[in-house]
Structure formats: C-alpha cells, structure tokens
Write an enzyme that holds these catalytic residues in place. Structure first.
Site, PDB file in Angstrom:
ATOM      1  N   TYR A 109      -2.144  -0.301  10.053  1.00  0.00           N
ATOM      2  CA  TYR A 109      -2.356  -0.851   8.696  1.00  0.00           C
ATOM      3  C   TYR A 109      -1.063  -0.736   7.881  1.00  0.00           C
ATOM      4  O   TYR A 109      -0.589  -1.717   7.297  1.00  0.00           O
ATOM      5  CB  TYR A 109      -3.496  -0.090   8.011  1.00  0.00           C
ATOM      6  CG  TYR A 109      -3.652  -0.394   6.544  1.00  0.00           C
ATOM      7  CD1 TYR A 109      -3.927  -1.680   6.104  1.00  0.00           C
ATOM      8  CD2 TYR A 109      -3.517   0.624   5.590  1.00  0.00           C
ATOM      9  CE1 TYR A 109      -4.069  -1.958   4.746  1.00  0.00           C
ATOM     10  CE2 TYR A 109      -3.664   0.349   4.238  1.00  0.00           C
ATOM     11  CZ  TYR A 109      -3.936  -0.947   3.820  1.00  0.00           C
ATOM     12  OH  TYR A 109      -4.062  -1.216   2.482  1.00  0.00           O
ATOM     13  N   SER A 142       0.830  -1.210   0.000  1.00  0.00           N
ATOM     14  CA  SER A 142       0.000   0.000   0.000  1.00  0.00           C
ATOM     15  C   SER A 142       0.860   1.255   0.000  1.00  0.00           C
ATOM     16  O   SER A 142       1.973   1.264   0.553  1.00  0.00           O
ATOM     17  CB  SER A 142      -0.868  -0.017   1.265  1.00  0.00           C
ATOM     18  OG  SER A 142      -1.394   1.262   1.516  1.00  0.00           O
TER      19      SER A 142
END
Ligand SMILES: NC(=O)c1ccc[n+]([C@@H]2O[C@H](COP(=O)([O-])OP(=O)(O)OC[C@H]3O[C@@H](n4cnc5c(N)ncnc54)[C@H](O)[C@@H]3O)[C@@H](O)[C@H]2O)c1
Length: 339
Positions: free
Chosen positions: A157, A132
């Site tokens: 995350y 990501s």
C-alpha cells in the site's frame, strides 16, 4: 459560475465528506466510485444516498465507474470539462494490501495513471490526490517531515502511494500540471471506514467482543479528524501548486522545479493506542475486553506529522481535539447502527 470538480472515490469515507462540503459551497461536483467490496458496500451506498436525498444538491452527478476504465473516464471529462480533479479513490489499508496485492496495483497504479492522463488531456488546473503517512515506513525521526526520506516502505500500500507521488511529479514536470499530494495521517470521524481501528474498536466494545491490541499497546498514531481533512482540501481548491512558488524541498537538490507539492495532513499530536482505547471506553461508557498481541505484518510503530508546510501554504492545520472528534464519531455510530 462555480468550477466543476471531479472527485474519485466519492462513495468512500473522505470522498463522501469532501463531496458534501463542496456541494454546500456551491461547486458543481461529478463523482465516480466503483463501489467495490473492500468493505461493506451498503455503507458506501448509504453515503451516496445522503448526498443525493438529504441535501438535494442542484449539481451533483454520480457515475459508477472504475479508475481502470480509461474510455469511460475520458467520456466523463469530455462531457463536463472539470477544472479541478480530486483523486481519493484507491485501494486503502496496509493489511488489505497483503491479502489482495493485485487490486492495489490495479487501482492505485493503473487507475492513478489513467487519472493523470485525463489531467493532461483535459488541461486540469488543479489536481489534488491522496497519498498517505504510510510512505514514511518506520521512520526513526519524529515528527515526520516532508523532507524525510521515504524510500523504505513496509507495505505494498505504502509503495503504491509513494509511486503515486513519483508519477504525479513526473506529469507535473513534463506537462506542467499543477499537482498536490496529501499525506493523510489516520483519518477518523462519522461515516468512517469499517476496516480502521476506531470502527473496529467501537463495534467490538459495543458488542463486548475482545479488541486486538497490537504490539501490546506499544503503538501511537496521529489521529486526524475528518472535518479538518475536508477543510484542508477545500482551501487547496483555490491554492493550486504553481511554478512561481517552487517546492523548497526539490530546490535543495535540483535546479529544476515544477508545480508539484506534497503536504502532510495530520493533527500533530501523538496518541498512544491505550490512551486512544481508554478515551473511546469513556465516551461509550463500556470497558473494552483487550487481547494483547504482537506487531502486525506491514504495520508501523508510530506516526506523527510535522504540519508546518501545509500551514504556510493554506494558513490552516488540523486541530480537532481527539475526545471531541471521537464523541462525534460515536454519536454517529450509535445513530447509524440504531444502538
Ligand atoms: N482514511 C485514512 O485514514 C487515510 C489515510 C491515508 C491515506 N488515505 C487515502 O485517502 C483516500 C481516501 O481514503 P478513504 O479512507 O476515504 O477510503 P475509502 O476506501 O473509504 O474510499 C475509497 C473509495 O474509492 C473507491 N475505489 C477504490 N478503487 C477504485 C477504483 N479502481 N475505481 C473507482 N473507485 C475505486 C472505493 O469503492 C471507495 O469507496 C485513499 O486514497 C486512501 O488511500 C486515507
């Protein structure tokens, strides 16, 4: 005979589109997803129905399975002996990782490790996994390059995604598994995620509820259209990482190299949040009610991808114009929600 591809997160946004494309291209696709309730499960089931009913592919098999269930994963690998693995299953989203951190450790660390173990045990020839853009944290320098330091995540995350990159590199180094990590930059489009800005904004604009504009609109994102992400993954199926084509970033700091590569996947355009909202308003034909708020915990101020490495690797970079992509998204949204 076409290769068998094992896709995790097949009922998710990117997993669904990737599955449809690979089935159309003649690949035999085995998908898993645990259909968790991180967002509306009906949307995930509707995506699966589209794959099964609408296209009626000759080889598509779905298993409702947790990444954490290693025994079941191994059974599926043993039965199908896939050559390619695409790991898109994950707990996704910065804000969810603050609310439910355990789920992120479980899916993104333990689950990811199980997939790596399967890749090792079953001699996978090409392992592609989702990282990501969040790994860049609050990187000062833009555009973000794969050479930039990603040691300062601002959400759990992001930390799990950076951990995935390290774990994949280790397995690649130790067991020579060809692995490619993709740092996706804010993916949007039809069948998108209800917890992401395009969907939240569309929902509230249509129902004339206020939309929350964080950091008083002083945010920007590199929005990447789903078809471009799928095209990137598709091209990577025939372009695995190899030992001969050493990672130029690793070779700068080490004499060792392994078949592991990391690529940014972004549109390469910085879009200001207020411009994004204004484009959405024009396409929908309704003005948004904006509620200006301060910065959200765990959020970053901007993202922008340098995409030269992926371009050199597969001869393609995302390029879809935002207005065109948002129009496709809104057309789907209106049809899906009967507006
Ligand atoms: N959409 C984006 O903008 C974006 C940006 C950067 C990275 N990513 C990454 O890309 C991948 C796909 O994202 P997405 O937007 O399609 O998300 P998504 O949530 O729509 O899809 C992920 C799917 O994985 C499944 N899943 C989660 N944990 C699981 C587990 N433990 N076992 C089995 N299935 C599990 C979920 O049910 C879901 O259907 C994720 O890894 C995400 O972190 C997405």
């Amino acid at each position: 005979m076409a290769d068998k591809v094992f896709i995790t997160g097949a009922a998710g946004f990117i997993g669904f589109h990737t599955t449809v494309r690979l089935c159309k291209e003649g690949y035999k696709v085995i998908g898993i997803d645990n259909l968790n309730s991180s967002y509306n499960v009906e949307l995930k089931k509707s995506r699966l129905k589209i794959i099964s009913n609408k296209y009626n592919y000759s080889f598509w098999e779905f298993h409702k399975n947790d990444l954490e269930d290693k025994n079941s994963l191994e059974e599926i690998f043993l039965k199908h002996k896939p050559k390619i693995v695409i790991n898109l299953a994950a707990q996704a989203g910065v804000r969810n990782s603050i609310i439910n951190p355990e789920a992120f450790i479980s899916s993104n660390i333990l689950g990811f490790h199980n997939i790596l173990e399967c890749c090792k045990k079953f001699d996978i020839e090409n392992f592609i996994y989702a990282s990501s853009s969040s790994v860049y944290g609050n990187n000062k320098k833009v555009p973000y390059s794969e050479k930039d330091c990603v040691d300062y995540p601002v959400s759990l995350y992001a930390a799990t995604k950076k951990s995935n990159e390290l774990m994949a590199h280790t397995y690649s180094e130790l067991f020579k598994i060809p692995t490619i990590g993709l740092r996706f930059f804010t993916v949007y489009g039809p069948w998108g995620r209800p917890d992401m800005a395009p969907m939240i904004f569309a929902r509230n604009i249509f129902s004339q509820k206020p939309i929350r504009v964080f950091n008083n609109g002083n945010l920007s994102r590199d929005f990447t259209y789903i078809d471009d992400v799928v095209e990137t993954i598709f091209r990577l199926l025939s372009k695995p990482a190899t030992l001969n084509n050493a990672n130029p970033i690793q070779s700068e700091v080490s004499d060792f190299s392994c078949p592991h590569r990391i690529f940014n996947v972004g549109n390469g355009k910085e879009v200001n949040l207020l411009d994004f909202i204004s484009t959405l308003e024009q396409i929908i034909g309704i003005d948004a009610i904006k509620s200006f708020e301060s910065m959200q915990l765990g959020d970053v101020q901007k993202t922008l991808a340098n995409t030269s490495l992926i371009k050199d690797w597969i001869g393609f970079v995302p390029r879809t114009d935002l207005r065109y992509g948002l129009k496709q998204f809104i057309d789907w949204y209106k049809k899906f929600y009967s507006l």
